[in-house]
Motif scaffolding. Structure first.
Motif, PDB file in Angstrom:
ATOM      1  N   LEU A   1       9.994  41.849 -11.395  1.00  0.00           N
ATOM      2  CA  LEU A   1       9.704  40.445 -11.675  1.00  0.00           C
ATOM      3  C   LEU A   1      10.667  39.929 -12.718  1.00  0.00           C
ATOM      4  O   LEU A   1      10.805  40.533 -13.783  1.00  0.00           O
ATOM      5  CB  LEU A   1       8.267  40.289 -12.160  1.00  0.00           C
ATOM      6  CG  LEU A   1       7.161  40.781 -11.227  1.00  0.00           C
ATOM      7  CD1 LEU A   1       5.808  40.595 -11.910  1.00  0.00           C
ATOM      8  CD2 LEU A   1       7.195  40.040  -9.905  1.00  0.00           C
TER       9      LEU A   1
ATOM     10  N   TYR B   1       8.838  35.977  -5.916  1.00  0.00           N
ATOM     11  CA  TYR B   1       7.907  37.055  -6.255  1.00  0.00           C
ATOM     12  C   TYR B   1       6.471  36.537  -6.265  1.00  0.00           C
ATOM     13  O   TYR B   1       6.223  35.329  -6.287  1.00  0.00           O
ATOM     14  CB  TYR B   1       8.285  37.653  -7.615  1.00  0.00           C
ATOM     15  CG  TYR B   1       9.669  38.278  -7.606  1.00  0.00           C
ATOM     16  CD1 TYR B   1       9.844  39.628  -7.330  1.00  0.00           C
ATOM     17  CD2 TYR B   1      10.805  37.505  -7.839  1.00  0.00           C
ATOM     18  CE1 TYR B   1      11.113  40.191  -7.294  1.00  0.00           C
ATOM     19  CE2 TYR B   1      12.079  38.060  -7.801  1.00  0.00           C
ATOM     20  CZ  TYR B   1      12.225  39.410  -7.531  1.00  0.00           C
ATOM     21  OH  TYR B   1      13.482  39.966  -7.486  1.00  0.00           O
ATOM     22  N   TYR B   2       5.521  37.481  -6.259  1.00  0.00           N
ATOM     23  CA  TYR B   2       4.114  37.105  -6.128  1.00  0.00           C
ATOM     24  C   TYR B   2       3.609  36.246  -7.279  1.00  0.00           C
ATOM     25  O   TYR B   2       2.623  35.528  -7.144  1.00  0.00           O
ATOM     26  CB  TYR B   2       3.238  38.343  -5.952  1.00  0.00           C
ATOM     27  CG  TYR B   2       3.076  39.210  -7.191  1.00  0.00           C
ATOM     28  CD1 TYR B   2       2.206  38.868  -8.224  1.00  0.00           C
ATOM     29  CD2 TYR B   2       3.782  40.405  -7.321  1.00  0.00           C
ATOM     30  CE1 TYR B   2       2.058  39.663  -9.344  1.00  0.00           C
ATOM     31  CE2 TYR B   2       3.650  41.196  -8.441  1.00  0.00           C
ATOM     32  CZ  TYR B   2       2.780  40.830  -9.445  1.00  0.00           C
ATOM     33  OH  TYR B   2       2.634  41.620 -10.555  1.00  0.00           O
ATOM     34  N   ASP B   3       4.287  36.295  -8.431  1.00  0.00           N
ATOM     35  CA  ASP B   3       3.854  35.463  -9.562  1.00  0.00           C
ATOM     36  C   ASP B   3       4.508  34.079  -9.543  1.00  0.00           C
ATOM     37  O   ASP B   3       4.345  33.300 -10.483  1.00  0.00           O
ATOM     38  CB  ASP B   3       4.151  36.163 -10.892  1.00  0.00           C
ATOM     39  CG  ASP B   3       5.644  36.307 -11.164  1.00  0.00           C
ATOM     40  OD1 ASP B   3       6.444  36.071 -10.228  1.00  0.00           O
ATOM     41  OD2 ASP B   3       6.010  36.662 -12.305  1.00  0.00           O
TER      42      ASP B   3
ATOM     43  N   ASN C   1      13.131  44.389  -6.920  1.00  0.00           N
ATOM     44  CA  ASN C   1      11.674  44.389  -6.881  1.00  0.00           C
ATOM     45  C   ASN C   1      11.055  44.037  -8.230  1.00  0.00           C
ATOM     46  O   ASN C   1       9.853  43.816  -8.333  1.00  0.00           O
ATOM     47  CB  ASN C   1      11.157  45.755  -6.419  1.00  0.00           C
ATOM     48  CG  ASN C   1       9.731  45.682  -5.918  1.00  0.00           C
ATOM     49  OD1 ASN C   1       9.386  44.779  -5.160  1.00  0.00           O
ATOM     50  ND2 ASN C   1       8.904  46.626  -6.317  1.00  0.00           N
TER      51      ASN C   1
ATOM     52  N   ASN D   1       6.882  43.634  -4.555  1.00  0.00           N
ATOM     53  CA  ASN D   1       6.601  42.485  -5.410  1.00  0.00           C
ATOM     54  C   ASN D   1       7.145  41.179  -4.835  1.00  0.00           C
ATOM     55  O   ASN D   1       6.915  40.105  -5.396  1.00  0.00           O
ATOM     56  CB  ASN D   1       7.200  42.684  -6.803  1.00  0.00           C
ATOM     57  CG  ASN D   1       6.442  43.706  -7.619  1.00  0.00           C
ATOM     58  OD1 ASN D   1       5.257  43.934  -7.382  1.00  0.00           O
ATOM     59  ND2 ASN D   1       7.121  44.335  -8.570  1.00  0.00           N
TER      60      ASN D   1
END
Length: 358
Positions: A353, A50-52, A351, A32
């Motif tokens: 979020l 993180y990806y968000d 990892n 993530n």
């Protein structure tokens, strides 16, 4: 990705959490995570992206899970004991006393606000004599890693401890009745057991030839080779005091296989060792650790528990301390199984979020 620490250089001096974070990221375990930014010189601060688009900050060996207020509460031994007692949790008897320099600084404002009785360290001896007698532990109220903890056996040693604190500008000292039971640390995350281990005080094993001083130096080298950041000092007056209580000194040559205990504290960061009890701990003590963590508002918590038997759920016990950022580096370095447990925890936390916890 952004700059990720000492690229091409050594990361061995970084905190264990930072080293583990970079290792897990390099291995692709943190699926993530899109970026890790680490302060390069000391690796004490890391920002995880993180990806968000959300971020997590780690600081030293603090994973950034607990709120600032909860972490500060756990750091303060005196306030922690207050809350433990209010919750009906057994903990050592004792009280807090202000060091002279701090009492002089805050005394006038306290008096002006109606607080006319400030307990100062000159009252501690009378308190001990009236309630418990010696020996007693003396601790900085906001210390960690077993630093500057003394087991004092008389008024003179108590005074010496307070003089040390005054020189180091410790604000408040706690005197505490000893708990003469084995010492265990129980680590929980959101109430679930991560690890449990007995903490065993610093000791050396004789070889029939070496002095205690030489054995301490050899143990320090072994810890260094193993990657532990423990710094042993044979000249630590607490070691001399503990040896003296046994009729020994640093030049004593123990016979082969003779164990010589050197400290009254069992912190791994102070040179102690551990014995894993994760598989045998009684459910009651896991529940107690989760109960304390929940009431302290701590997602990640290390509970230090004095217990006669960790597998028995009915024998005497006492909560010694509550830790908001339990250092797991020494535990992880004690064996491959322990390392897998710690890296599993780090993977789960790092990892996840921050926005959802998943």
């Amino acid at each position: 990705t952004g700059f990720r620490g000492a690229e091409g250089g050594s990361r061995d001096h970084y905190p264990y959490v930072t080293r583990s974070l970079l290792q897990l990221y390099d291995e692709g375990t943190l699926t993530n995570v899109t970026d890790v930014l680490v302060e390069p010189d000391y690796g004490h601060i890391a920002r995880i992206t993180y990806y968000d688009g959300s971020h997590r900050i780690t600081y030293g060996n603090d994973l950034g899970l607990n709120t600032g207020a909860a972490a500060e509460l756990a750091k303060d031994r005196g306030h922690s004991k207050f809350l433990l007692r209010a919750l009906g949790v057994e903990c050592p008897d004792g009280d807090e006393f202000l060091l002279p320099w701090w009492a002089e600084r805050i005394g006038p404002s306290q008096h002006a606000r109606g607080n006319h009785f400030i307990k100062t360290t000159d009252m501690a001896h009378g308190y001990i004599e009236a309630h418990y007698g010696y020996p007693m532990y003396v601790k900085p109220v906001d210390g960690s890693k077993g630093a500057d903890i003394f087991k004092v056996y008389d008024h003179g040693q108590l005074t010496d401890a307070f003089n040390t604190y005054n020189e180091k500008k410790v604000r408040v000292a706690m005197v505490e009745k000893p708990i003469d039971m084995p010492d265990y640390r129980i680590v929980t995350l959101d109430g679930e057991l991560i690890s449990a281990y007995r903490r065993i005080p610093l000791a050396v094993i004789g070889d029939g030839e070496s002095t205690v001083r030489q054995l301490v130096d050899a143990l320090q080298q072994r810890y260094f080779d193993e990657g532990r950041d423990t710094r042993l000092n044979a000249e630590d007056p607490r070691i001399a005091q503990y040896l003296s209580r046994q009729g020994l000194d640093l030049e004593h040559r123990p016979i082969a296989e003779q164990e010589i205990v050197l400290a009254a504290v069992s912190n791994l960061s102070a040179g102690g060792t551990s014995e894993d009890v994760t598989e045998i701990i009684a459910p009651r003590w896991i529940e107690l650790a989760g109960y304390v963590a929940n009431n302290f508002n701590l997602r990640l918590c290390g509970l230090d528990l004095g217990r006669e038997s960790i597998i028995n759920d009915s024998s005497p016990h006492s909560v010694i301390e509550v830790n908001a950022a339990p250092g797991l580096d020494h535990y992880a370095l004690s064996g491959e199984a322990q390392k897998r447990v710690v890296h599993g925890l780090y993977t789960k936390v790092l990892n996840a979020l921050p926005s959802t916890g998943r």
